[in-house]
Design a protein around this motif. Structure first.
Motif, mmCIF file in Angstrom:
data_model
loop_
_atom_site.group_PDB
_atom_site.id
_atom_site.type_symbol
_atom_site.label_atom_id
_atom_site.label_comp_id
_atom_site.label_asym_id
_atom_site.label_seq_id
_atom_site.Cartn_x
_atom_site.Cartn_y
_atom_site.Cartn_z
ATOM 1 N N GLU A 284 82.889 -29.330 -16.745
ATOM 2 C CA GLU A 284 83.262 -28.273 -17.671
ATOM 3 C C GLU A 284 82.044 -27.399 -17.943
ATOM 4 O OE1 GLU A 284 85.110 -29.879 -21.172
ATOM 5 O OE2 GLU A 284 86.093 -31.473 -20.036
ATOM 6 N N ILE A 285 82.289 -26.200 -18.464
ATOM 7 C CA ILE A 285 81.193 -25.282 -18.746
ATOM 8 C C ILE A 285 80.154 -25.930 -19.642
ATOM 9 C CG2 ILE A 285 80.574 -23.108 -19.879
ATOM 10 C CD1 ILE A 285 81.899 -22.739 -17.175
ATOM 11 N N ARG A 286 80.610 -26.693 -20.637
ATOM 12 C CA ARG A 286 79.690 -27.323 -21.584
ATOM 13 C C ARG A 286 78.786 -28.347 -20.914
ATOM 14 N NH1 ARG A 286 81.163 -32.429 -22.869
ATOM 15 N NH2 ARG A 286 83.197 -33.112 -22.089
ATOM 16 N N GLN A 287 79.184 -28.850 -19.743
ATOM 17 C CA GLN A 287 78.404 -29.885 -19.062
ATOM 18 C C GLN A 287 77.368 -29.312 -18.095
ATOM 19 O OE1 GLN A 287 81.934 -31.913 -17.453
ATOM 20 N NE2 GLN A 287 81.338 -33.727 -18.627
ATOM 21 N N VAL A 288 77.475 -28.043 -17.764
ATOM 22 C CA VAL A 288 76.591 -27.454 -16.749
ATOM 23 C C VAL A 288 75.118 -27.510 -17.147
ATOM 24 C CG1 VAL A 288 75.999 -25.315 -15.540
ATOM 25 C CG2 VAL A 288 78.400 -26.024 -15.741
ATOM 26 N N PRO A 289 74.752 -27.180 -18.405
ATOM 27 C CA PRO A 289 73.318 -27.265 -18.740
ATOM 28 C C PRO A 289 72.744 -28.655 -18.532
ATOM 29 C CG PRO A 289 74.490 -26.008 -20.410
ATOM 30 C CD PRO A 289 75.537 -26.625 -19.525
ATOM 31 N N GLY A 290 73.498 -29.697 -18.909
ATOM 32 C CA GLY A 290 73.020 -31.061 -18.708
ATOM 33 C C GLY A 290 72.836 -31.388 -17.243
ATOM 34 N N LEU A 291 73.767 -30.937 -16.401
ATOM 35 C CA LEU A 291 73.663 -31.176 -14.960
ATOM 36 C C LEU A 291 72.439 -30.476 -14.385
ATOM 37 C CD1 LEU A 291 74.955 -32.372 -12.414
ATOM 38 C CD2 LEU A 291 76.316 -30.270 -12.208
ATOM 39 N N LEU A 292 72.176 -29.254 -14.839
ATOM 40 C CA LEU A 292 71.000 -28.524 -14.369
ATOM 41 C C LEU A 292 69.708 -29.225 -14.796
ATOM 42 C CD1 LEU A 292 72.125 -24.841 -15.037
ATOM 43 C CD2 LEU A 292 72.015 -26.043 -12.836
ATOM 44 N N MET A 293 69.717 -29.814 -15.997
ATOM 45 C CA MET A 293 68.553 -30.563 -16.446
ATOM 46 C C MET A 293 68.318 -31.794 -15.570
ATOM 47 S SD MET A 293 66.984 -29.121 -18.961
ATOM 48 C CE MET A 293 66.036 -30.480 -19.653
ATOM 49 N N ASN A 294 69.415 -32.437 -15.128
ATOM 50 C CA ASN A 294 69.271 -33.577 -14.229
ATOM 51 C C ASN A 294 68.663 -33.148 -12.897
ATOM 52 O OD1 ASN A 294 72.350 -34.694 -15.562
ATOM 53 N ND2 ASN A 294 70.397 -35.702 -15.928
ATOM 54 N N LEU A 295 69.122 -32.040 -12.362
ATOM 55 C CA LEU A 295 68.562 -31.522 -11.114
ATOM 56 C C LEU A 295 67.078 -31.198 -11.265
ATOM 57 C CD1 LEU A 295 71.497 -29.189 -10.041
ATOM 58 C CD2 LEU A 295 70.665 -31.166 -8.736
ATOM 59 N N TYR A 296 66.740 -30.581 -12.369
ATOM 60 C CA TYR A 296 65.337 -30.241 -12.641
ATOM 61 C C TYR A 296 64.482 -31.509 -12.713
ATOM 62 C CZ TYR A 296 61.268 -28.677 -15.341
ATOM 63 O OH TYR A 296 59.996 -28.434 -15.782
ATOM 64 N N SER A 297 64.990 -32.518 -13.418
ATOM 65 C CA SER A 297 64.257 -33.788 -13.530
ATOM 66 C C SER A 297 64.085 -34.449 -12.166
ATOM 67 C CB SER A 297 64.978 -34.742 -14.481
ATOM 68 O OG SER A 297 65.027 -34.230 -15.787
ATOM 69 N N GLY A 298 65.129 -34.345 -11.317
ATOM 70 C CA GLY A 298 65.048 -34.928 -10.000
ATOM 71 C C GLY A 298 64.028 -34.252 -9.117
ATOM 72 N N VAL A 299 63.948 -32.933 -9.207
ATOM 73 C CA VAL A 299 62.943 -32.196 -8.450
ATOM 74 C C VAL A 299 61.541 -32.608 -8.886
ATOM 75 C CG1 VAL A 299 61.967 -29.899 -8.033
ATOM 76 C CG2 VAL A 299 64.445 -30.231 -7.955
ATOM 77 N N ARG A 300 61.354 -32.708 -10.199
ATOM 78 C CA ARG A 300 60.051 -33.127 -10.719
ATOM 79 C C ARG A 300 59.699 -34.534 -10.273
ATOM 80 N NH1 ARG A 300 59.382 -32.349 -17.013
ATOM 81 N NH2 ARG A 300 57.372 -33.274 -16.419
ATOM 82 N N ALA A 301 60.703 -35.417 -10.265
ATOM 83 C CA ALA A 301 60.456 -36.807 -9.855
ATOM 84 C C ALA A 301 59.997 -36.865 -8.391
ATOM 85 C CB ALA A 301 61.718 -37.625 -10.042
ATOM 86 N N ASN A 302 60.568 -36.039 -7.549
ATOM 87 C CA ASN A 302 60.205 -36.035 -6.135
ATOM 88 C C ASN A 302 58.811 -35.419 -5.911
ATOM 89 O OD1 ASN A 302 62.447 -37.330 -5.076
ATOM 90 N ND2 ASN A 302 63.621 -35.438 -4.871
ATOM 91 N N ILE A 303 58.472 -34.441 -6.746
ATOM 92 C CA ILE A 303 57.156 -33.804 -6.610
ATOM 93 C C ILE A 303 56.058 -34.760 -7.064
ATOM 94 C CG2 ILE A 303 55.680 -31.968 -7.511
ATOM 95 C CD1 ILE A 303 58.159 -30.174 -7.602
ATOM 96 N N GLU A 304 56.335 -35.448 -8.172
ATOM 97 C CA GLU A 304 55.319 -36.333 -8.739
ATOM 98 C C GLU A 304 55.192 -37.612 -7.926
ATOM 99 O OE1 GLU A 304 56.642 -36.847 -12.736
ATOM 100 O OE2 GLU A 304 56.143 -34.815 -13.345
#
Length: 304
Positions: A284-304
């Motif tokens: 749902e629209i309300r869930q999109v920001p949380g999903l984007l935060m998960n993607l961002y965290s995953g990118v950071r985890a792979n970089i670190e």
């Protein structure tokens, strides 16, 4: 005389956070309570922390071996003497009127109403921009079931992850019902709170105090693989309910695939995360920001 409420706090190696939890219970405006702290074989200073309080409402029990949070709660249930039981994790905090308002809510209703919860606010300690996290949480948690009340009809929203009650730290339930359902299922090391609540709903109705009376402290989470294993056990336990709900058009499996997608994406396991996301229900629209935060965290985890 028996206290009105038995507050049950399971704890394991949280001597650093336990004081704020204990003090939030002892500061309740409803003073007729007992605080049962069950130490699940900690190897830190938990016993010393509890001993530092001079309050005869505190009762302390220790497990010789670590058995898990569900077993610790059951030890508390075994020793509880109150008319109601309330559960609180050892890193969370109640606001002062939490118990008073919940007890009053139930006492003003018929005997059909056997439990109550309240709203919660998450406190983040990891240093991420608090404005970003606050906005993400506000959008992602806002849904049509927020503050819902009722009986068995709430099982569907709970199983499909559209009703979040934070039951492990918000729930107040009559002691009769807590014992009638034999407490917590000790085979669960995750999802034990909604599992317990679903069984409560088979015996009566759940009320909501429509106020934020709990502060939940974010203290990390288990691995995505551990969540996936626990999620399988959760759905298998309620297989009949899941099948019935899905015949009614409620996509329980898709909702749980979405939970797992977010867990794996957050860890940077993108292949597995996107596989679950493809099999999940559409966010749902309300869930999109949380999903984007998960993607961002995953990118950071792979970089670190």
């Amino acid at each position: 005389m028996a206290p009105t409420v038995s507050v049950i706090v399971p704890t394991y190696n949280r001597a650093h956070s336990l004081p704020r939890t204990v003090e939030s219970v002892l500061s309740q405006t409803l003073e007729d309570l007992e605080l049962i702290i069950v130490d699940d074989a900690s190897d830190d200073d938990t016993a010393d922390v509890v001993a530092s309080y001079d309050d005869d409402r505190i009762r302390f029990f220790e497990h010789e071996e670590n058995q898990g949070a569900s077993a610790a709660r059951n030890t508390g249930i075994e020793h509880a003497e109150g008319d109601y039981m309330a559960f609180l994790d050892s890193d969370d905090v109640w606001l002062p009127t939490k118990l008073e308002k919940q007890v009053l809510t139930l006492e003003l209703r018929s005997d059909d109403w056997v439990a109550a919860y309240c709203k919660a606010e998450t406190v983040h300690l990891d240093g991420q921009n608090p404005i970003v996290k606050w906005a993400t949480q506000l959008i992602s948690r806002r849904n049509k079931t927020e503050g819902a009340e009722g009986g068995k009809e709430l099982i569907g929203p709970i199983l499909s992850d559209s009703l979040h009650t934070s039951a492990g730290s918000t729930l107040l339930v009559t002691s009769d019902v807590a014992r009638k359902i034999d407490g917590f299922d000790e085979s669960f090391d995750r999802f034990q709170d909604p599992e317990f609540l679903i069984r409560v709903l088979k015996h009566g109705k759940l009320a909501c105090v429509d106020e934020t009376l709990l502060l939940r402290y974010e203290t990390g989470s288990p691995s995505a693989d551990a969540v996936a294993k626990a999620d399988e056990h959760y759905r298998r336990t309620f297989a009949e309910e899941v099948e019935r709900l899905e015949r009614q058009g409620i996509d329980v499996t898709g909702a749980h695939n979405y939970i797992l997608a977010r867990q794996y994406l957050d860890e940077g396991q993108f292949r597995t995360g996107f596989r679950y996301l493809r099999r999940s229900r559409r966010p749902e629209i309300r869930q999109v920001p949380g999903l984007l935060m998960n993607l961002y965290s995953g990118v950071r985890a792979n970089i670190e």
